[in-house]
Design a protein around this motif. Structure first.
Motif, PDB file in Angstrom:
ATOM      1  N   GLU A  74      27.952 -78.807  -6.623  1.00 40.10           N
ATOM      2  CA  GLU A  74      26.863 -78.399  -7.533  1.00 40.10           C
ATOM      3  C   GLU A  74      25.574 -78.497  -6.918  1.00 40.10           C
ATOM      4  OE1 GLU A  74      27.584 -80.893 -10.951  1.00 40.10           O
ATOM      5  OE2 GLU A  74      29.791 -79.989 -11.030  1.00 40.10           O
ATOM      6  N   ASN A  77      25.138 -75.588  -5.050  1.00 37.84           N
ATOM      7  CA  ASN A  77      24.751 -74.320  -5.573  1.00 37.84           C
ATOM      8  C   ASN A  77      23.440 -74.383  -6.237  1.00 37.84           C
ATOM      9  OD1 ASN A  77      27.158 -73.038  -5.456  1.00 37.84           O
ATOM     10  ND2 ASN A  77      28.354 -74.342  -6.571  1.00 37.84           N
ATOM     11  N   ARG A  78      22.738 -75.396  -6.835  1.00 37.14           N
ATOM     12  CA  ARG A  78      21.389 -75.415  -7.175  1.00 37.14           C
ATOM     13  C   ARG A  78      20.383 -74.990  -5.976  1.00 37.14           C
ATOM     14  NH1 ARG A  78      23.458 -79.797 -10.270  1.00 37.14           N
ATOM     15  NH2 ARG A  78      23.069 -81.529  -8.641  1.00 37.14           N
ATOM     16  N   LEU A  80      21.220 -73.279  -3.384  1.00 43.98           N
ATOM     17  CA  LEU A  80      21.099 -71.916  -3.105  1.00 43.98           C
ATOM     18  C   LEU A  80      20.268 -71.135  -3.905  1.00 43.98           C
ATOM     19  CD1 LEU A  80      25.131 -71.282  -2.206  1.00 43.98           C
ATOM     20  CD2 LEU A  80      23.182 -71.389  -0.625  1.00 43.98           C
ATOM     21  N   ALA A  81      20.636 -71.680  -5.501  1.00 43.25           N
ATOM     22  CA  ALA A  81      19.687 -70.843  -6.159  1.00 43.25           C
ATOM     23  C   ALA A  81      18.213 -71.084  -6.088  1.00 43.25           C
ATOM     24  CB  ALA A  81      20.044 -71.215  -7.648  1.00 43.25           C
ATOM     25  N   ALA A  87      19.838 -69.541   0.857  1.00 36.41           N
ATOM     26  CA  ALA A  87      20.546 -68.445   0.461  1.00 36.41           C
ATOM     27  C   ALA A  87      21.140 -67.442   1.440  1.00 36.41           C
ATOM     28  CB  ALA A  87      20.261 -67.872  -0.877  1.00 36.41           C
ATOM     29  N   TYR A  90      23.063 -68.612   4.176  1.00 36.62           N
ATOM     30  CA  TYR A  90      24.385 -68.635   3.775  1.00 36.62           C
ATOM     31  C   TYR A  90      25.048 -67.393   3.599  1.00 36.62           C
ATOM     32  CZ  TYR A  90      28.451 -70.684   0.929  1.00 36.62           C
ATOM     33  OH  TYR A  90      29.527 -70.952   0.581  1.00 36.62           O
ATOM     34  N   GLY A 117      33.706 -69.851  -0.904  1.00 39.54           N
ATOM     35  CA  GLY A 117      32.707 -69.163  -1.952  1.00 39.54           C
ATOM     36  C   GLY A 117      31.582 -68.390  -1.525  1.00 39.54           C
ATOM     37  N   ASN A 120      27.916 -66.256  -2.240  1.00 37.21           N
ATOM     38  CA  ASN A 120      26.924 -66.567  -3.487  1.00 37.21           C
ATOM     39  C   ASN A 120      27.074 -67.839  -4.134  1.00 37.21           C
ATOM     40  OD1 ASN A 120      25.947 -63.808  -3.488  1.00 37.21           O
ATOM     41  ND2 ASN A 120      27.939 -63.292  -4.459  1.00 37.21           N
ATOM     42  N   ARG A 121      28.077 -68.610  -3.767  1.00 31.87           N
ATOM     43  CA  ARG A 121      28.364 -70.143  -4.133  1.00 31.87           C
ATOM     44  C   ARG A 121      29.074 -71.002  -3.460  1.00 31.87           C
ATOM     45  NH1 ARG A 121      33.247 -70.971  -7.580  1.00 31.87           N
ATOM     46  NH2 ARG A 121      34.416 -68.860  -7.276  1.00 31.87           N
ATOM     47  N   VAL A 122      29.089 -72.253  -3.647  1.00 35.05           N
ATOM     48  CA  VAL A 122      29.897 -73.352  -2.657  1.00 35.05           C
ATOM     49  C   VAL A 122      30.963 -73.722  -3.703  1.00 35.05           C
ATOM     50  CG1 VAL A 122      29.639 -75.383  -1.560  1.00 35.05           C
ATOM     51  CG2 VAL A 122      27.814 -74.002  -1.871  1.00 35.05           C
ATOM     52  N   LYS A 123      32.239 -73.295  -3.165  1.00 34.22           N
ATOM     53  CA  LYS A 123      33.328 -73.558  -4.066  1.00 34.22           C
ATOM     54  C   LYS A 123      34.221 -74.447  -3.131  1.00 34.22           C
ATOM     55  CE  LYS A 123      37.531 -70.792  -5.027  1.00 34.22           C
ATOM     56  NZ  LYS A 123      38.240 -69.691  -4.863  1.00 34.22           N
TER      57      LYS A 123
END
Length: 163
Positions: A74, A77-78, A80-81, A87, A90, A117, A120-123
């Protein structure tokens, strides 16, 4: 195939099952045992498999699981945004992953799908750390940050054997 029978036996022990689609050991513990394997994009049974770099070292797997349970994804992901440079790096890691997997084949079922992920996101921290360990620091920024966190927290360090 550049994987020895001893490697395959170690992988069976690490994974608790017979490894599938292994084409290479992409990273090793300082003691020589596998840490990351490189897998074919299509498994022997015909199934597409997007996760080319697969983390196998039990201590590294446990460390990533701990970080995931603590919701580090989480935070990433914050970031990255909020951080365009992170970003962009990544997204470049995603492209690197796809290009390296294409060397082994390109099943259409997984076209554009990498691992963890990306882009666009970390999964999955396991997959992102595996990418960093396989290709080196500076390619996958989230894999690099995961490695840094594992070391800082004393959860795992690839420079010390914990087999």
């Amino acid at each position: 195939m550049t994987v020895s029978e001893a490697d395959l036996e170690t992988l069976r022990t690490q994974l608790g099952r017979t490894p599938r689609g292994v084409v290479d050991v992409a990273a090793r513990c300082v003691c020589g045992r596998p840490t990351v394997v490189r897998t074919a994009p299509r498994l022997p049974d015909g199934s597409p498999f997007p996760t080319m770099y697969y983390l196998t070292h039990p201590a590294a797997v446990r460390g990533c699981s701990t970080l995931e349970a603590e919701h580090l994804m989480e935070e990433f992901n914050r970031r990255l945004a909020a951080e365009p440079d992170l970003a962009a790096a990544y997204a470049a890691a995603h492209n690197d992953y796809l290009a390296r997997r294409a060397e082994l084949g390109s099943p259409e079922e997984i076209t554009g799908v990498s691992a963890g992920g990306m882009p666009n996101r970390v999964k999955c921290l396991h997959a992102l750390l595996a990418h960093t360990l396989a290709v080196g620091r500076g390619v996958n920024p989230i894999g690099d940050l995961t490695l840094d966190t594992l070391r800082e927290r004393g959860l795992w360090d690839p420079e010390r054997c914990s087999c």
